[in-house]
Design a protein around this motif. Structure first.
Motif, PDB file in Angstrom:
ATOM      1  N   SER A  75      10.755 -30.437 -18.854  1.00  0.00           N
ATOM      2  CA  SER A  75      10.505 -29.317 -19.414  1.00  0.00           C
ATOM      3  C   SER A  75       8.976 -28.934 -19.106  1.00  0.00           C
ATOM      4  N   THR A  76       8.128 -30.102 -18.689  1.00  0.00           N
ATOM      5  CA  THR A  76       6.771 -29.912 -18.716  1.00  0.00           C
ATOM      6  C   THR A  76       6.335 -28.830 -17.274  1.00  0.00           C
ATOM      7  N   PRO A  77       6.670 -28.963 -16.349  1.00  0.00           N
ATOM      8  CA  PRO A  77       6.433 -27.857 -15.412  1.00  0.00           C
ATOM      9  C   PRO A  77       6.648 -26.281 -15.958  1.00  0.00           C
ATOM     10  N   PHE A  78       7.744 -26.188 -16.386  1.00  0.00           N
ATOM     11  CA  PHE A  78       8.259 -24.847 -17.118  1.00  0.00           C
ATOM     12  C   PHE A  78       7.163 -24.532 -18.105  1.00  0.00           C
ATOM     13  N   ARG A  79       6.939 -25.561 -19.038  1.00  0.00           N
ATOM     14  CA  ARG A  79       6.106 -24.883 -20.093  1.00  0.00           C
ATOM     15  C   ARG A  79       4.655 -24.630 -19.735  1.00  0.00           C
ATOM     16  N   GLY A  80       4.358 -25.408 -18.588  1.00  0.00           N
ATOM     17  CA  GLY A  80       3.071 -25.101 -17.992  1.00  0.00           C
ATOM     18  C   GLY A  80       3.014 -23.773 -17.272  1.00  0.00           C
ATOM     19  N   PHE A  81       4.201 -23.329 -16.658  1.00  0.00           N
ATOM     20  CA  PHE A  81       4.270 -21.958 -16.097  1.00  0.00           C
ATOM     21  C   PHE A  81       4.260 -21.023 -17.153  1.00  0.00           C
ATOM     22  N   PHE A  82       5.117 -21.089 -18.223  1.00  0.00           N
ATOM     23  CA  PHE A  82       4.847 -19.906 -19.385  1.00  0.00           C
ATOM     24  C   PHE A  82       3.573 -19.996 -19.863  1.00  0.00           C
ATOM     25  N   SER A  83       2.856 -21.100 -20.044  1.00  0.00           N
ATOM     26  CA  SER A  83       1.434 -21.102 -20.526  1.00  0.00           C
ATOM     27  C   SER A  83       0.560 -20.290 -19.926  1.00  0.00           C
ATOM     28  N   TRP A  84       0.781 -20.498 -18.435  1.00  0.00           N
ATOM     29  CA  TRP A  84       0.011 -19.746 -17.295  1.00  0.00           C
ATOM     30  C   TRP A  84       0.302 -18.139 -17.371  1.00  0.00           C
ATOM     31  N   MET A  85       1.463 -17.998 -17.459  1.00  0.00           N
ATOM     32  CA  MET A  85       2.011 -16.661 -17.617  1.00  0.00           C
ATOM     33  C   MET A  85       1.350 -15.979 -18.763  1.00  0.00           C
ATOM     34  N   ALA A 107      18.540 -33.117 -28.923  1.00  0.00           N
ATOM     35  CA  ALA A 107      17.346 -34.258 -28.696  1.00  0.00           C
ATOM     36  C   ALA A 107      16.559 -33.915 -27.580  1.00  0.00           C
ATOM     37  N   GLY A 108      17.042 -33.553 -26.441  1.00  0.00           N
ATOM     38  CA  GLY A 108      16.525 -33.429 -25.408  1.00  0.00           C
ATOM     39  C   GLY A 108      15.796 -31.950 -24.781  1.00  0.00           C
ATOM     40  N   VAL A 109      16.587 -30.942 -25.181  1.00  0.00           N
ATOM     41  CA  VAL A 109      16.183 -29.683 -24.808  1.00  0.00           C
ATOM     42  C   VAL A 109      15.823 -28.629 -26.209  1.00  0.00           C
ATOM     43  N   ALA A 110      16.577 -28.582 -27.314  1.00  0.00           N
ATOM     44  CA  ALA A 110      16.099 -27.842 -28.187  1.00  0.00           C
ATOM     45  C   ALA A 110      14.762 -27.969 -28.679  1.00  0.00           C
ATOM     46  N   PRO A 111      13.817 -28.976 -28.843  1.00  0.00           N
ATOM     47  CA  PRO A 111      12.348 -29.168 -29.137  1.00  0.00           C
ATOM     48  C   PRO A 111      11.700 -28.430 -27.931  1.00  0.00           C
ATOM     49  N   TYR A 112      11.924 -28.222 -26.968  1.00  0.00           N
ATOM     50  CA  TYR A 112      11.114 -27.862 -25.814  1.00  0.00           C
ATOM     51  C   TYR A 112      11.539 -26.253 -25.500  1.00  0.00           C
ATOM     52  N   ILE A 113      12.340 -25.838 -26.179  1.00  0.00           N
ATOM     53  CA  ILE A 113      12.739 -24.152 -25.811  1.00  0.00           C
ATOM     54  C   ILE A 113      12.545 -23.571 -27.292  1.00  0.00           C
ATOM     55  N   SER A 114      11.779 -24.206 -28.067  1.00  0.00           N
ATOM     56  CA  SER A 114      11.677 -23.353 -29.343  1.00  0.00           C
ATOM     57  C   SER A 114      10.635 -22.425 -29.291  1.00  0.00           C
ATOM     58  N   ILE A 115      10.886 -21.392 -30.320  1.00  0.00           N
ATOM     59  CA  ILE A 115       9.978 -20.143 -30.215  1.00  0.00           C
ATOM     60  C   ILE A 115       9.427 -19.946 -31.453  1.00  0.00           C
ATOM     61  N   MET A 116       8.202 -20.084 -31.440  1.00  0.00           N
ATOM     62  CA  MET A 116       7.378 -19.944 -32.849  1.00  0.00           C
ATOM     63  C   MET A 116       7.968 -20.973 -33.847  1.00  0.00           C
ATOM     64  N   GLY A 117       8.283 -22.188 -33.301  1.00  0.00           N
ATOM     65  CA  GLY A 117       8.910 -23.142 -34.380  1.00  0.00           C
ATOM     66  C   GLY A 117      10.378 -23.101 -34.537  1.00  0.00           C
ATOM     67  N   ALA A 118      10.991 -21.938 -34.018  1.00  0.00           N
ATOM     68  CA  ALA A 118      12.406 -21.975 -34.404  1.00  0.00           C
ATOM     69  C   ALA A 118      13.217 -22.616 -32.954  1.00  0.00           C
ATOM     70  N   ALA A 119      13.959 -23.520 -33.310  1.00  0.00           N
ATOM     71  CA  ALA A 119      14.764 -23.938 -32.335  1.00  0.00           C
ATOM     72  C   ALA A 119      16.328 -23.889 -32.678  1.00  0.00           C
ATOM     73  N   PRO A 120      17.304 -23.694 -31.683  1.00  0.00           N
ATOM     74  CA  PRO A 120      18.502 -23.345 -31.848  1.00  0.00           C
ATOM     75  C   PRO A 120      19.245 -24.615 -32.351  1.00  0.00           C
ATOM     76  N   ASN A 121      20.452 -24.479 -32.790  1.00  0.00           N
ATOM     77  CA  ASN A 121      21.208 -25.288 -33.392  1.00  0.00           C
ATOM     78  C   ASN A 121      22.498 -25.532 -32.723  1.00  0.00           C
ATOM     79  N   PHE A 122      22.645 -26.439 -31.793  1.00  0.00           N
ATOM     80  CA  PHE A 122      23.709 -26.597 -31.024  1.00  0.00           C
ATOM     81  C   PHE A 122      24.956 -27.088 -31.467  1.00  0.00           C
ATOM     82  N   PHE A 123      24.773 -28.094 -32.571  1.00  0.00           N
ATOM     83  CA  PHE A 123      25.916 -28.312 -33.309  1.00  0.00           C
ATOM     84  C   PHE A 123      26.539 -27.308 -34.170  1.00  0.00           C
ATOM     85  N   LEU A 124      25.947 -26.418 -34.550  1.00  0.00           N
ATOM     86  CA  LEU A 124      26.381 -25.423 -35.526  1.00  0.00           C
ATOM     87  C   LEU A 124      27.159 -24.521 -34.525  1.00  0.00           C
TER      88      LEU A 124
END
Lengths: 170, 292
Positions: free
Chosen positions: B62-72, A19-36
């Motif tokens: 995650s906001t500061p990290f995303r800002g950093f990656f965007s800047w990079m 809920a708190g990490v996967a959405p914000y580390i997604s790359i090109m829309g793909a997010a990891p599935n931690f439960f899997l």
């Protein structure tokens, strides 16, 4: 499973990460599935029946977090947990090769089965383009995270073997 | 003896799996048959109520990290791209002047015919507290829910135009299905030429405008608005601009790719229109759009 509290703790952490990490580390829309990842490692370390049970519980949580039909991830992760447990018994590899192979296979099966289930349930997802644009990127990302998390997770979930004789200790 | 024991264990394991699969299928059946206030739907709302603050905290961290990656990533802009952006800037400035003129014309005309357009609608401003937890859903979570008057099917606007539709409401949160979700569909209108079609999301996250006749003249840069047909979305909300137009041989319709008016990754606040809630006859944007 002789570490129920550890497992509950790991599932709670999985919920927080999804809920708190996967959405914000997604790359090109793909997010990891931690439960899997949790289900795969639980199945690898505890066998197919326990893998299926952990898969059902983890899948149910994932269903309740998403917008798809409730029960679909539970079905997929139960089967994935069971198959992963069987793979562990039938694959003969040593060192890193076994977990990496099984984790890769389980991630691919899990994401692919979910696509099959939602398409069967009437979703208008285009099947083949979804494989390329959704299943494969998510699988690759999940494998990457799974390989990093495996050493710690497997240590936490490994069943404690009861020592029956001095010979086994030796 | 050992073989018999193994067979017994295997049978028990398969029985266990069959039980779990059967339970999952029962859950899916109950979920699809129960109403929005049924027990499973209520458990989902409760789960999301717990997950929303976690998602919000994740966003904050995650906001500061995303800002950093965007800047990079911006550091990698080449001279060619910079020159292109400068040209684009000049062109956009010219268009802003022209659009301002049009806006004033539009304002006068709107007052004249006493029409109610998007600016006249009442809404609730909500903060985006969660992005999609997995790649399978293009859904965002906001911090306003039923306590603030939010209801299912209400349209949501970003800073530059339509962003999606409310699909789930809890007491303190709501989920908005984005235009780019593959289940989304909006009755649309190309501003120049007044051709109507349906804007749909896709699995890749692209926004496509369908059912525009192959004979129509559509070019990149054309503005696409909601047509108001079907009653789900009010008329005249900005959806985006035409990015690419192509046509396959013998195809009846053009394939039109749009650039959404809002960049989802940067949207922090949305305006949920509260006084245009559609009637229950027109539930489901796709179905609605399909009847247009």
């Amino acid at each position: 499973m002789n570490k129920p509290y550890t497992l509950i703790g790991i599932l709670i952490i999985g919920f927080i990460l999804q809920a708190g990490v996967a959405p914000y580390i997604s790359i090109m829309g793909a997010a990891p599935n931690f439960f899997l990842i949790i289900v795969t490692v639980a199945a690898l370390t505890n066998g197919s029946d326990k893998g299926a049970l952990v898969g059902f519980v983890a899948g149910l949580i994932l269903d309740l977090m998403g917008t798809g039909p409730v029960g679909s991830w539970a079905l997929v992760l139960s089967v994935t947990g069971y198959v992963t447990g069987l793979l562990d018994q039938h694959l003969f590899a040593e060192g890193w090769l076994l977990p990496v192979t099984v984790l890769s296979f389980a991630s691919l099966i899990g994401e692919f089965l979910y696509l099959c289930v939602v398409v069967t349930l009437g979703s208008e997802l285009p099947f083949f383009s979804s494989i390329w644009s959704l299943v494969l990127p998510t699988t690759l990302y999940t494998i990457f995270i799974a390989v990093l998390a495996f050493p710690l997770l497997s240590r936490l979930l490994q069943e404690e073997q009861s020592i029956a004789s001095f010979k086994r200790v030796a | 003896m050992k073989v018999a024991l193994n067979t017994e264990t295997n049978k028990r394991k398969i029985g266990w799996l069959i039980l779990l699969v059967a339970l999952s299928i029962i859950l899916m059946t109950v979920w699809s048959r129960e109403s929005d206030t049924g027990p499973i739907h209520r458990v989902r709302v409760a789960t999301e109520t717990v997950a929303a603050p976690i998602s919000s905290a994740g966003k904050w961290v995650s906001t500061p990290f995303r800002g950093f990656f965007s800047w990079m990533s911006d550091l990698g802009v080449s001279r060619g791209q910079l020159s292109e952006l400068r040209d684009q800037n000049k062109e956009l400035r010219a268009r802003v002047v022209a659009l301002e003129e049009t806006r004033l014309d539009n304002k006068r005309l709107s007052e004249l015919i006493n029409s109610t357009n998007a600016q006249g609608y009442k809404g609730v401003t909500a903060t985006v507290i969660g992005l999609p937890p997995s790649a399978w859903n293009q859904v965002i979570i906001t911090d306003k829910g039923s306590k603030d008057g939010i209801e299912i099917n209400m349209p949501a606007l970003g800073p530059y135009g339509l962003i999606g539709q409310v699909i789930e409401v809890g007491p303190t949160y709501s989920r908005i299905r984005l235009l780019t979700d593959q289940k989304s569909g909006v009755a649309s209108l190309i501003q120049r030429g007044r051709k109507t079609g349906i804007t749909k999301g896709s699995i890749s996250g692209d926004l496509m405008l369908d059912f525009i006749s192959a004979e129509s003249t559509v070019t990149a840069g054309d503005v696409v608005l909601t047509s108001g047909l079907g009653g789900v979305y009010p008329k005249g909300l900005l959806i985006g601009e035409v990015l690419e137009v192509s046509k396959e041989t013998n195809a009846l319709y053009k394939s039109i790719k749009l650039t959404p008016a809002n960049d989802i990754s940067t949207v922090e606040n949305v305006l949920i229109l509260t006084d245009t809630a559609p009637s229950t006859d027109s539930l489901g944007s796709s179905q609605d759009a399909g009847t247009d």
